[in-house]
Design a protein around this motif. Structure first.
Motif, PDB file in Angstrom:
ATOM      1  N   ASN A 271       0.802  -1.003  -0.016  1.00  0.00           N
ATOM      2  CA  ASN A 271       0.000   0.297   0.196  1.00  0.00           C
ATOM      3  C   ASN A 271       0.859   1.324   0.103  1.00  0.00           C
ATOM      4  O   ASN A 271       0.691   2.376   0.711  1.00  0.00           O
ATOM      5  CB  ASN A 271      -1.032   0.057   1.420  1.00  0.00           C
ATOM      6  CG  ASN A 271      -1.983   1.187   1.110  1.00  0.00           C
ATOM      7  OD1 ASN A 271      -2.527   1.163   0.174  1.00  0.00           O
ATOM      8  ND2 ASN A 271      -2.317   1.570   2.191  1.00  0.00           N
ATOM      9  N   GLY A 272       2.107   1.040  -0.764  1.00  0.00           N
ATOM     10  CA  GLY A 272       2.965   2.335  -0.726  1.00  0.00           C
ATOM     11  C   GLY A 272       3.758   2.375   0.337  1.00  0.00           C
ATOM     12  O   GLY A 272       4.393   3.516   0.407  1.00  0.00           O
ATOM     13  N   GLY A 273       3.861   1.515   1.149  1.00  0.00           N
ATOM     14  CA  GLY A 273       4.753   1.709   2.216  1.00  0.00           C
ATOM     15  C   GLY A 273       6.205   0.525   2.038  1.00  0.00           C
ATOM     16  O   GLY A 273       6.524   0.192   1.020  1.00  0.00           O
ATOM     17  N   SER A 274       6.987   0.461   3.100  1.00  0.00           N
ATOM     18  CA  SER A 274       8.353  -0.246   3.301  1.00  0.00           C
ATOM     19  C   SER A 274       8.365  -1.577   2.790  1.00  0.00           C
ATOM     20  O   SER A 274       9.256  -2.000   2.319  1.00  0.00           O
ATOM     21  CB  SER A 274       8.692  -0.068   4.429  1.00  0.00           C
ATOM     22  OG  SER A 274       8.232  -0.869   5.336  1.00  0.00           O
ATOM     23  N   THR A 275       7.301  -2.282   2.829  1.00  0.00           N
ATOM     24  CA  THR A 275       7.094  -3.715   2.221  1.00  0.00           C
ATOM     25  C   THR A 275       6.699  -3.774   0.888  1.00  0.00           C
ATOM     26  O   THR A 275       6.884  -4.874   0.259  1.00  0.00           O
ATOM     27  CB  THR A 275       6.292  -4.330   3.296  1.00  0.00           C
ATOM     28  OG1 THR A 275       4.936  -4.004   3.195  1.00  0.00           O
ATOM     29  CG2 THR A 275       6.860  -4.628   4.557  1.00  0.00           C
ATOM     30  N   ASP A 276       6.571  -2.831   0.072  1.00  0.00           N
ATOM     31  CA  ASP A 276       6.100  -3.107  -1.209  1.00  0.00           C
ATOM     32  C   ASP A 276       7.083  -3.910  -2.056  1.00  0.00           C
ATOM     33  O   ASP A 276       6.607  -4.667  -2.907  1.00  0.00           O
ATOM     34  CB  ASP A 276       5.869  -1.629  -1.869  1.00  0.00           C
ATOM     35  CG  ASP A 276       4.297  -1.122  -1.620  1.00  0.00           C
ATOM     36  OD1 ASP A 276       3.972  -1.541  -0.825  1.00  0.00           O
ATOM     37  OD2 ASP A 276       4.156  -0.222  -2.362  1.00  0.00           O
ATOM     38  N   ALA A 277       8.211  -3.444  -1.803  1.00  0.00           N
ATOM     39  CA  ALA A 277       9.171  -3.975  -2.827  1.00  0.00           C
ATOM     40  C   ALA A 277       9.487  -5.580  -2.553  1.00  0.00           C
ATOM     41  O   ALA A 277       9.760  -6.491  -3.547  1.00  0.00           O
ATOM     42  CB  ALA A 277      10.739  -3.386  -2.490  1.00  0.00           C
ATOM     43  N   GLN A 278       9.233  -5.889  -1.029  1.00  0.00           N
ATOM     44  CA  GLN A 278       9.262  -7.425  -0.809  1.00  0.00           C
ATOM     45  C   GLN A 278       8.148  -8.189  -1.634  1.00  0.00           C
ATOM     46  O   GLN A 278       8.387  -9.357  -2.019  1.00  0.00           O
ATOM     47  CB  GLN A 278       9.286  -7.577   0.687  1.00  0.00           C
ATOM     48  CG  GLN A 278       9.754  -8.957   0.805  1.00  0.00           C
ATOM     49  CD  GLN A 278       9.769  -9.376   2.395  1.00  0.00           C
ATOM     50  OE1 GLN A 278       9.739  -8.163   3.108  1.00  0.00           O
ATOM     51  NE2 GLN A 278       9.898 -10.490   2.943  1.00  0.00           N
ATOM     52  N   VAL A 279       7.192  -7.729  -1.443  1.00  0.00           N
ATOM     53  CA  VAL A 279       5.743  -8.111  -2.171  1.00  0.00           C
ATOM     54  C   VAL A 279       6.057  -8.252  -3.583  1.00  0.00           C
ATOM     55  O   VAL A 279       5.823  -9.349  -4.139  1.00  0.00           O
ATOM     56  CB  VAL A 279       4.528  -7.297  -1.876  1.00  0.00           C
ATOM     57  CG1 VAL A 279       3.295  -7.794  -2.879  1.00  0.00           C
ATOM     58  CG2 VAL A 279       4.239  -7.198  -0.469  1.00  0.00           C
ATOM     59  N   ARG A 280       6.939  -7.347  -4.145  1.00  0.00           N
ATOM     60  CA  ARG A 280       6.920  -7.488  -5.524  1.00  0.00           C
ATOM     61  C   ARG A 280       7.998  -8.731  -5.835  1.00  0.00           C
ATOM     62  O   ARG A 280       8.066  -9.325  -6.917  1.00  0.00           O
ATOM     63  CB  ARG A 280       7.515  -6.135  -6.236  1.00  0.00           C
ATOM     64  CG  ARG A 280       6.358  -5.200  -6.393  1.00  0.00           C
ATOM     65  CD  ARG A 280       7.208  -3.844  -7.164  1.00  0.00           C
ATOM     66  NE  ARG A 280       6.307  -2.784  -7.345  1.00  0.00           N
ATOM     67  CZ  ARG A 280       5.118  -2.668  -7.864  1.00  0.00           C
ATOM     68  NH1 ARG A 280       4.759  -3.482  -8.668  1.00  0.00           N
ATOM     69  NH2 ARG A 280       4.479  -1.545  -7.654  1.00  0.00           N
ATOM     70  N   THR A 281       9.010  -8.635  -5.149  1.00  0.00           N
ATOM     71  CA  THR A 281      10.063  -9.644  -5.132  1.00  0.00           C
ATOM     72  C   THR A 281       9.390 -11.164  -5.214  1.00  0.00           C
ATOM     73  O   THR A 281       9.763 -12.094  -6.057  1.00  0.00           O
ATOM     74  CB  THR A 281      11.108  -9.589  -4.175  1.00  0.00           C
ATOM     75  OG1 THR A 281      11.820  -8.520  -4.086  1.00  0.00           O
ATOM     76  CG2 THR A 281      12.079 -10.767  -4.176  1.00  0.00           C
ATOM     77  N   TYR A 282       8.354 -11.325  -4.260  1.00  0.00           N
ATOM     78  CA  TYR A 282       7.936 -12.619  -3.956  1.00  0.00           C
ATOM     79  C   TYR A 282       6.792 -12.948  -5.047  1.00  0.00           C
ATOM     80  O   TYR A 282       6.510 -14.075  -5.701  1.00  0.00           O
ATOM     81  CB  TYR A 282       7.122 -12.841  -2.637  1.00  0.00           C
ATOM     82  CG  TYR A 282       7.922 -12.897  -1.433  1.00  0.00           C
ATOM     83  CD1 TYR A 282       9.272 -13.406  -1.618  1.00  0.00           C
ATOM     84  CD2 TYR A 282       7.421 -12.520   0.046  1.00  0.00           C
ATOM     85  CE1 TYR A 282       9.997 -13.353  -0.361  1.00  0.00           C
ATOM     86  CE2 TYR A 282       8.428 -12.849   0.997  1.00  0.00           C
ATOM     87  CZ  TYR A 282       9.494 -12.966   0.778  1.00  0.00           C
ATOM     88  OH  TYR A 282      10.279 -13.110   1.998  1.00  0.00           O
ATOM     89  N   ALA A 283       6.113 -12.003  -5.519  1.00  0.00           N
ATOM     90  CA  ALA A 283       5.007 -11.934  -6.763  1.00  0.00           C
ATOM     91  C   ALA A 283       5.940 -12.607  -8.005  1.00  0.00           C
ATOM     92  O   ALA A 283       5.287 -13.153  -8.641  1.00  0.00           O
ATOM     93  CB  ALA A 283       4.449 -10.699  -7.060  1.00  0.00           C
ATOM     94  N   SER A 284       7.344 -11.883  -8.050  1.00  0.00           N
ATOM     95  CA  SER A 284       7.906 -12.501  -9.642  1.00  0.00           C
ATOM     96  C   SER A 284       8.793 -13.562  -9.193  1.00  0.00           C
ATOM     97  O   SER A 284       9.424 -14.020 -10.295  1.00  0.00           O
ATOM     98  CB  SER A 284       8.553 -11.213 -10.058  1.00  0.00           C
ATOM     99  OG  SER A 284       9.624 -10.847  -9.038  1.00  0.00           O
ATOM    100  N   ASN A 285       9.103 -13.898  -7.921  1.00  0.00           N
ATOM    101  CA  ASN A 285       9.941 -15.056  -7.481  1.00  0.00           C
ATOM    102  C   ASN A 285       9.157 -15.900  -6.521  1.00  0.00           C
ATOM    103  O   ASN A 285       9.738 -15.832  -5.418  1.00  0.00           O
ATOM    104  CB  ASN A 285      11.429 -14.453  -7.313  1.00  0.00           C
ATOM    105  CG  ASN A 285      12.298 -15.379  -7.364  1.00  0.00           C
ATOM    106  OD1 ASN A 285      12.351 -16.855  -7.170  1.00  0.00           O
ATOM    107  ND2 ASN A 285      13.556 -15.128  -7.561  1.00  0.00           N
ATOM    108  N   ALA A 286       8.909 -17.077  -7.226  1.00  0.00           N
ATOM    109  CA  ALA A 286       8.107 -18.063  -6.188  1.00  0.00           C
ATOM    110  C   ALA A 286       9.270 -18.819  -5.334  1.00  0.00           C
ATOM    111  O   ALA A 286       8.897 -19.093  -4.193  1.00  0.00           O
ATOM    112  CB  ALA A 286       7.114 -19.266  -6.984  1.00  0.00           C
TER     113      ALA A 286
END
Ligand code: HEM
Ligand SMILES: *[C@@H]1O[C@H](CO)[C@@H](O)[C@H](O)[C@H]1NC(C)=O
Ligand SMILES: *[C@@H]1O[C@H](CO)[C@@H](O)[C@H](O)[C@H]1NC(C)=O
Length: 321
Positions: A271-286
């Motif tokens: 939601n625009g916070g500090s964990t966005d990048a990690q969510v993107r990493t997990y979304a693209s790398n199972a």
């Protein structure tokens, strides 16, 4: 001379054995081979029963994983979550996060009965939960991890700690971070563990407010959910926590990126916070998610176990001996 050489060899072997126990298979006093002599078949008994319960109802895998989480976050993994309330005992089952929500107790009872038949009074309920959680994730095609054993069962429970330590679905990102850091977890580990919501279901009452009052929700998604979760009534109607609720995959994180998180707390992770990048990493790398989830589960499974002569091995997980 001969005796000092052999004593040196003895010391060396002892040291090697100690190091092996310390670093090879143990965590604190837990060990991979804890039941090797006392209940050699316990793992296959549990795995077979979990596989059968999950093939009967896939959601049970999610429910068993959650039981272990709700056990460990409340004074450690000690089976406290399984204790029933009685006239003179208050357990954790009526805590807000647990009441009318936790399930799988009957499956645990069935497995415990099988274990008691093979090895009476040997395998703790806390260890049973730890093994069943791992086997559940594997049964739903998720990653595996090594579980060590030797946890003992509590004779007490804490309703107030269940209410204070377990995260609430209305929490903000900063509250989620502190709820987990209070138990020693990093923000990264919190995000990885939240990926457990790649399986299972939630009740309408938990996410209704998100459907009707929040803006960071995919409108197509919100519209489709409102049909089964009206603005009043239908509190216990279920919706899946992600779009593939019977497969342990990384879809949960892709759903968050599409603003399709079901719970307020889920969407807080993207939601625009500090964990966005990690969510993107997990979304693209199972694979990265699987690896991080497995290692965070090992850490969670080892939260403050009762060992040695502390606690007891319950014969019935619902009550103390
Ligand atoms: C990050 C904070 C978390 C919050 C706020 C949260 C909250 C919730 C809520 C409200 C539900 C639905 C309950 C209901 O409708 O009755 C749920 C379901 C579930 N949670 Fe969490 N949870 C969190 C983290 C975790 C973790 C760390 C795990 C496991 C490692 C986990 C595993 C599950 C599973 C598997 C379900 C589905 C259970 C089923 O279908 O029976 N959750 N969670
Ligand atoms: C609690 O109640 C049970 C019966 O439900 C009884 O057997 C037990 O002795 C009681 N324990 C205490 C500490 O009063
Ligand atoms: C809403 O969900 C659809 C389907 O997943 C997706 O294509 C779309 O990009 C989402 N909208 C937003 C704003 O994320």
């Amino acid at each position: 001379m001969v005796s000092s050489t052999s004593s040196l060899v003895f010391k060396f072997l002892t040291l090697t054995l100690c190091l092996w126990f310390l670093f090879g298979t143990t965590s604190g006093q837990l060990s991979a081979n804890f039941y090797a002599r006392t209940c050699p078949n316990f793992r296959s008994i549990i795995t077979r029963a979990v596989n059968s319960a999950v093939s009967n109802e896939a959601r049970m895998g999610a429910s068993l994983l959650r039981l272990h989480f709700h056990d460990c976050f409340v004074n450690g993994c000690d089976g406290s979550v399984l204790l029933d309330d009685t006239a003179n005992f208050t357990g954790e089952k009526t805590a807000n996060p647990n009441s009318n929500s936790l399930r799988g107790f009957d499956v645990i009872d069935t497995i415990k009965t099988q274990l008691e038949r093979q090895c009476p009074g040997v395998v703790s309920c806390a260890d049973l939960l730890a093994a069943a959680a791992r086997d559940s994730v594997v049964a739903l095609r998720g990653p595996s991890w090594n579980v060590v054993f030797g946890r003992r069962d509590s004779t007490t429970a804490s309703l107030s700690t269940a209410n204070s330590n377990l995260p609430s679905p209305t929490e903000s990102l900063s509250n989620l971070i502190s709820t987990f850091s209070n138990l020693g977890f990093t923000t990264n580990e919190m995000v990885a563990l939240s990926g457990a919501h790649t399986i299972g279901q939630s009740r309408c009452t938990v996410f209704r407010n998100r459907l009707y009052n929040e803006n960071n929700i995919n409108s197509t998604f919100a519209t489709s959910l409102r049909a089964n979760c009206p603005s009043s009534g239908g509190d216990n109607n279920l919706s899946p926590l992600d779009s593939t609720p019977t497969t342990f995959d990384n879809r949960y994180f892709n759903d968050l990126i599409s603003q399709r998180g079901l719970l307020h707390s889920d969407q807080e992770l993207f939601n625009g916070g500090s964990t966005d990048a990690q969510v993107r990493t997990y979304a693209s790398n199972a694979a990265t998610f699987s690896r991080d989830f497995a290692s965070a589960m090992v850490k969670m499974s080892n939260l403050s176990p009762l060992t040695g002569s502390s606690g007891q091995v319950r014969t019935n997980c619902r009550r103390t001996n």
